[in-house]
Design a protein around this motif. Sequence first.
Motif, PDB file in Angstrom:
ATOM      1  N   GLY A   1     -35.951 -10.568  62.939  1.00  9.41           N
ATOM      2  CA  GLY A   1     -36.980 -11.587  62.800  1.00  9.41           C
ATOM      3  C   GLY A   1     -38.211 -11.047  62.109  1.00  9.41           C
ATOM      4  N   PHE A   2     -39.241 -11.885  62.003  1.00 11.69           N
ATOM      5  CA  PHE A   2     -40.466 -11.469  61.329  1.00 11.69           C
ATOM      6  C   PHE A   2     -41.141 -10.300  62.031  1.00 11.69           C
ATOM      7  N   ASP A   3     -40.938 -10.164  63.338  1.00 16.46           N
ATOM      8  CA  ASP A   3     -41.527  -9.025  64.042  1.00 16.46           C
ATOM      9  C   ASP A   3     -40.985  -7.698  63.523  1.00 16.46           C
ATOM     10  N   ASP A   4     -39.799  -7.726  62.903  1.00 13.88           N
ATOM     11  CA  ASP A   4     -39.193  -6.491  62.402  1.00 13.88           C
ATOM     12  C   ASP A   4     -39.744  -6.077  61.049  1.00 13.88           C
ATOM     13  N   LEU A   5     -40.572  -6.914  60.430  1.00 15.34           N
ATOM     14  CA  LEU A   5     -41.167  -6.530  59.147  1.00 15.34           C
ATOM     15  C   LEU A   5     -42.066  -5.311  59.302  1.00 15.34           C
ATOM     16  N   ALA A   6     -42.755  -5.217  60.429  1.00 10.27           N
ATOM     17  CA  ALA A   6     -43.745  -4.155  60.615  1.00 10.27           C
ATOM     18  C   ALA A   6     -43.123  -2.763  60.633  1.00 10.27           C
ATOM     19  N   GLY A   7     -41.834  -2.658  60.869  1.00 14.62           N
ATOM     20  CA  GLY A   7     -41.216  -1.345  60.910  1.00 14.62           C
ATOM     21  C   GLY A   7     -40.678  -0.868  59.578  1.00 14.62           C
ATOM     22  N   ALA A   8     -40.848  -1.670  58.524  1.00 15.30           N
ATOM     23  CA  ALA A   8     -40.265  -1.330  57.222  1.00 15.30           C
ATOM     24  C   ALA A   8     -41.266  -0.594  56.344  1.00 15.30           C
ATOM     25  N   ASP A   9     -40.730   0.192  55.406  1.00 17.66           N
ATOM     26  CA  ASP A   9     -41.577   0.874  54.429  1.00 17.66           C
ATOM     27  C   ASP A   9     -42.005  -0.073  53.311  1.00 17.66           C
ATOM     28  N   THR A  10     -41.116  -1.011  52.960  1.00 18.14           N
ATOM     29  CA  THR A  10     -41.412  -2.007  51.935  1.00 18.14           C
ATOM     30  C   THR A  10     -41.040  -3.383  52.473  1.00 18.14           C
ATOM     31  N   VAL A  11     -41.951  -4.331  52.328  1.00 16.28           N
ATOM     32  CA  VAL A  11     -41.716  -5.704  52.770  1.00 16.28           C
ATOM     33  C   VAL A  11     -41.787  -6.615  51.549  1.00 16.28           C
ATOM     34  N   ILE A  12     -40.778  -7.466  51.377  1.00 13.52           N
ATOM     35  CA  ILE A  12     -40.717  -8.359  50.218  1.00 13.52           C
ATOM     36  C   ILE A  12     -40.677  -9.802  50.680  1.00 13.52           C
ATOM     37  N   VAL A  13     -41.539 -10.632  50.066  1.00 14.37           N
ATOM     38  CA  VAL A  13     -41.480 -12.083  50.269  1.00 14.37           C
ATOM     39  C   VAL A  13     -41.002 -12.682  48.946  1.00 14.37           C
ATOM     40  N   PRO A  14     -39.718 -13.033  48.849  1.00 11.06           N
ATOM     41  CA  PRO A  14     -39.186 -13.491  47.562  1.00 11.06           C
ATOM     42  C   PRO A  14     -39.640 -14.901  47.173  1.00 11.06           C
ATOM     43  N   SER A  15     -39.974 -15.731  48.154  1.00  9.47           N
ATOM     44  CA  SER A  15     -40.415 -17.090  47.837  1.00  9.47           C
ATOM     45  C   SER A  15     -40.900 -17.751  49.116  1.00  9.47           C
ATOM     46  N   VAL A  16     -41.594 -18.865  48.941  1.00  6.59           N
ATOM     47  CA  VAL A  16     -41.938 -19.745  50.058  1.00  6.59           C
ATOM     48  C   VAL A  16     -41.510 -21.156  49.649  1.00  6.59           C
ATOM     49  N   PRO A  17     -41.320 -22.066  50.610  1.00  7.82           N
ATOM     50  CA  PRO A  17     -40.911 -23.432  50.258  1.00  7.82           C
ATOM     51  C   PRO A  17     -41.940 -24.113  49.357  1.00  7.82           C
ATOM     52  N   ASP A  18     -41.475 -25.013  48.522  1.00  5.56           N
ATOM     53  CA  ASP A  18     -42.369 -25.715  47.595  1.00  5.56           C
ATOM     54  C   ASP A  18     -43.507 -26.416  48.320  1.00  5.56           C
ATOM     55  N   GLU A  19     -43.226 -26.936  49.526  1.00  3.16           N
ATOM     56  CA  GLU A  19     -44.283 -27.657  50.241  1.00  3.16           C
ATOM     57  C   GLU A  19     -45.419 -26.729  50.663  1.00  3.16           C
ATOM     58  N   CYS A  20     -45.151 -25.413  50.761  1.00  2.09           N
ATOM     59  CA  CYS A  20     -46.228 -24.464  51.044  1.00  2.09           C
ATOM     60  C   CYS A  20     -47.154 -24.317  49.840  1.00  2.09           C
ATOM     61  N   VAL A  21     -46.600 -24.464  48.649  1.00  2.00           N
ATOM     62  CA  VAL A  21     -47.392 -24.380  47.420  1.00  2.00           C
ATOM     63  C   VAL A  21     -48.129 -25.685  47.171  1.00  2.00           C
ATOM     64  N   GLU A  22     -47.443 -26.783  47.423  1.00  2.00           N
ATOM     65  CA  GLU A  22     -48.022 -28.096  47.124  1.00  2.00           C
ATOM     66  C   GLU A  22     -49.003 -28.580  48.184  1.00  2.00           C
ATOM     67  N   GLY A  23     -49.060 -27.873  49.310  1.00  2.00           N
ATOM     68  CA  GLY A  23     -50.046 -28.217  50.323  1.00  2.00           C
ATOM     69  C   GLY A  23     -49.530 -29.067  51.459  1.00  2.00           C
ATOM     70  N   GLY A  24     -48.267 -29.461  51.424  1.00  2.00           N
ATOM     71  CA  GLY A  24     -47.732 -30.277  52.503  1.00  2.00           C
ATOM     72  C   GLY A  24     -47.378 -29.485  53.745  1.00  2.00           C
ATOM     73  N   ARG A  25     -47.316 -28.190  53.612  1.00  2.00           N
ATOM     74  CA  ARG A  25     -46.957 -27.333  54.740  1.00  2.00           C
ATOM     75  C   ARG A  25     -47.667 -26.000  54.558  1.00  2.00           C
ATOM     76  N   GLY A  26     -48.205 -25.462  55.642  1.00  2.00           N
ATOM     77  CA  GLY A  26     -48.866 -24.176  55.558  1.00  2.00           C
ATOM     78  C   GLY A  26     -47.867 -23.029  55.646  1.00  2.00           C
ATOM     79  N   ILE A  27     -48.311 -21.849  55.265  1.00  2.00           N
ATOM     80  CA  ILE A  27     -47.483 -20.653  55.445  1.00  2.00           C
ATOM     81  C   ILE A  27     -47.333 -20.405  56.940  1.00  2.00           C
ATOM     82  N   PRO A  28     -46.136 -20.207  57.447  1.00  2.00           N
ATOM     83  CA  PRO A  28     -45.956 -20.006  58.894  1.00  2.00           C
ATOM     84  C   PRO A  28     -46.847 -18.894  59.435  1.00  2.00           C
ATOM     85  N   PRO A  29     -47.640 -19.186  60.462  1.00  2.00           N
ATOM     86  CA  PRO A  29     -48.551 -18.169  61.010  1.00  2.00           C
ATOM     87  C   PRO A  29     -47.840 -16.886  61.445  1.00  2.00           C
TER      88      PRO A  29
END
Length: 327
Positions: A68-96
């Motif tokens: 899960g997202f909690d496991d990101l903190a243990g990595a040397d490199t973290v990649i976010v390849p994309s977010v949903p279009d609604e996060c860009v268009e403003g209909g949905r925020g980036i998950p806290p």
Amino acid sequence: MGPGSVAVAVLDHTDIPLMDLYELSIACAVFGVPQPELAPRWYDFRLCVEDPGARASGSGFGVRSEFGFDDLAGADTVIVPSVPDECVEGGRGIPPRLVEALRRAHEAGARVVSLCNGAFALAEAGLLDGRRATAHWLHTDVLAARYPEVDVDPDVLYVDEGSVLTGAGVSAGLDVCLHIVRNDLGAHVADQLARRLVVHAHRAGAQAQVVARTVPADVADPLGPALQWAIGNLDRPLTVEDMARRAGMSTRTYFRRVQSATGTTPLRWLLDQRLSRVQALLETTDLPIEVISHRSGLGTAANLRRLFTRRFLLSPRDYRREFRASG
């Protein structure tokens, strides 16, 4: 010692668009497939989803992972390849949960990378404040307006700010991922991996997002052969006038054509080729620095050391020690 671990954050989409799958697959192809013929140890790779154990999509292209997202903190490199279009268009925020996980990972020393519109997640986490950053050119205006603290550059393939990297997405996602491999494992490994992926071995991050071919495809175009001639004569003190004359162009026309084709100036392009030659010789030979400086056309050993260290933040000796061993 290996290049460390890579964790990829996969957001829960109702349906993962095919273009988002493309960026995700790039990260998987570069970091998630062991390459024992290229390096004895490859990246430890994991996909991290919002709901571990569940499928991260209602479509046929869902992603399932125990991380899960909690496991990101243990990595040397973290990649976010994309977010949903609604996060860009403003209909949905980036998950806290993702925002907080990115902050924790960066505070723990992770290198954080975005591809395409994944930059919105990094910006929301405050990781791009006061930094240069990029995203796909379709989204850069929105990114700049929503996050004015970010210095958005819409005209480059990727931006390397050390612990934070942002890529323009789509094919530029491969460029930034290969750039990371080049930094971690050396130019020879990155070039061989690019060859396996049948892509250009190296495109500088400063190259424009929307450009002509790096080398003209038209066999009647003299620019391509002229650039290849320059690469074959790097041991010579080449000038822009020399290269323009080889292409049968005026200096002004040659300058304009090279900049259009490569996204950089002729002299910067030439320096990039010389430094790439140095990398290859350091990684694959035991030649002394004085000989390498001659073969690369950088003049004296002192000049080579100065230019090489400024570009790669490693002395030639330290670079050879690290990448000659890994190669």
